[in-house]
Design a protein around this motif. Sequence first.
Motif, PDB file in Angstrom:
ATOM      1  N   ASP A  54      21.072  38.075  34.665  1.00 38.15           N
ATOM      2  CA  ASP A  54      22.240  37.487  35.157  1.00 38.15           C
ATOM      3  C   ASP A  54      23.034  37.060  34.255  1.00 38.15           C
ATOM      4  O   ASP A  54      24.343  37.190  34.433  1.00 38.15           O
ATOM      5  N   ASP A  55      22.599  36.904  33.025  1.00 36.09           N
ATOM      6  CA  ASP A  55      23.419  36.623  31.907  1.00 36.09           C
ATOM      7  C   ASP A  55      23.721  37.682  31.070  1.00 36.09           C
ATOM      8  O   ASP A  55      24.281  37.897  29.825  1.00 36.09           O
ATOM      9  N   ARG A  56      23.622  38.733  31.852  1.00 36.61           N
ATOM     10  CA  ARG A  56      23.822  40.469  31.141  1.00 36.61           C
ATOM     11  C   ARG A  56      23.205  40.839  30.171  1.00 36.61           C
ATOM     12  O   ARG A  56      23.317  41.978  29.273  1.00 36.61           O
ATOM     13  N   ARG A  57      22.021  40.036  29.543  1.00 36.68           N
ATOM     14  CA  ARG A  57      21.196  40.308  28.526  1.00 36.68           C
ATOM     15  C   ARG A  57      20.283  41.243  29.036  1.00 36.68           C
ATOM     16  O   ARG A  57      19.549  41.190  30.377  1.00 36.68           O
ATOM     17  N   VAL A  58      19.744  42.389  28.339  1.00 24.67           N
ATOM     18  CA  VAL A  58      18.994  43.369  28.855  1.00 24.67           C
ATOM     19  C   VAL A  58      17.451  43.167  28.324  1.00 24.67           C
ATOM     20  O   VAL A  58      17.157  42.772  27.369  1.00 24.67           O
ATOM     21  N   VAL A  59      16.471  42.685  29.493  1.00 23.94           N
ATOM     22  CA  VAL A  59      15.182  42.275  29.339  1.00 23.94           C
ATOM     23  C   VAL A  59      14.400  43.754  29.352  1.00 23.94           C
ATOM     24  O   VAL A  59      14.596  44.713  30.165  1.00 23.94           O
ATOM     25  N   CYS A  60      13.355  43.789  28.277  1.00 26.43           N
ATOM     26  CA  CYS A  60      12.743  45.277  28.092  1.00 26.43           C
ATOM     27  C   CYS A  60      11.376  44.795  27.554  1.00 26.43           C
ATOM     28  O   CYS A  60      11.604  44.441  26.203  1.00 26.43           O
ATOM     29  N   PRO A  61      10.425  45.372  28.045  1.00 26.52           N
ATOM     30  CA  PRO A  61      10.196  46.112  29.378  1.00 26.52           C
ATOM     31  C   PRO A  61      10.694  44.882  30.563  1.00 26.52           C
ATOM     32  O   PRO A  61      11.060  43.847  30.355  1.00 26.52           O
TER      33      PRO A  61
END
Lengths: 151, 187
Positions: free
Chosen positions: A44-51
């Motif tokens: 939601d905060d545009r951060r990319v979660v990986c995996p």
Amino acid sequence: MGEPLELLSAPLVIEYPFNRTTGPVIGAFLTGLRDQRVVGIEGDDRRVVCPPVEYDPHTGSPLTDLVAVGTEGVVQTWAWVETVREGQPLQQPHALALILLDGADTAMLHVVDCGSPDALSTGDRVRIRWAEERSGSICDIECFERVGGEQ
Amino acid sequence: MTDIQMPDQLWTQPAINDAALGVSADVEQIQRIRIPAAVRYDYVPGLATTRFLRGLANKEILGERCQTTGEVYVPPRGVSPIDGLPTVEQVKLPHTGSVSTFCVVHIAFGTNAPPTPFCTALVLLDGAAVSVYGPIQEIDYDKVRIGMRVEAVWVEDDQLDTSFENIKWWRPIDEPDVDPELLKGHM
């Protein structure tokens, strides 16, 4: 009875053959690995979660937008595994590291094959070494190796 | 990718945008993974069970007697469950007994399981206080009954090991059934 007796001993294996469904998000991540691609998911905060995860770690809302990330990254922290146990991804001593892939905002856990603990430092750049046979599994990433680093 | 359909009243998961995957729609996506988990032990059975297993390697079924009640326990655990004292007398049991209870198996597992349906049973060896477990063969599964007389069928001598699997199964013998009342309390 009475005479000395050599105690018996035998291997005993208790195994659970778990077969689990991945859901669309983890399934997409594993599908990508099979194809030598890595994807994260936009929070939601545009951060990319990986995996990628199915729900936003802060708001809990469902996440839907997969984002391609790089196959290289930076070692954020690591521990050295000197004694390798059965079932570990590498059969030689290796590092277990949190790796921040390029384009991702969270780190993933994997192994780094770098020969000795002297060869690895926090902040080192590493890249994926792909397994030759890939099936859609986290082990499709055979390991990470240092970029430009001689072993 | 389409929405995953859940029953009404349950949550649904929205469709995801997987354009970043760069795979065409006809590529089969991963939906299931196998994640086996195993714990590996070195099992040491202890003195009493070691005595029992070494006996089996010689085709002997060895129980041990309670000092207080005189009852014979098999497999022996080294102490009597009645008085907690060590069992010090070893007793060679016959290879015959009576079915004290049984169960019809329709879904088998394990590598040595016979074709289904088959019966597994508790067999009260003659002279023992408790029953041992094993499959019943050489009889139709629906002919097995409590009180039926059976004997052990052993593996070939050259395959004998320190294992209860030395007894492949139990088969009926031509003797009159035992009154089931006499088997009560001996499972």
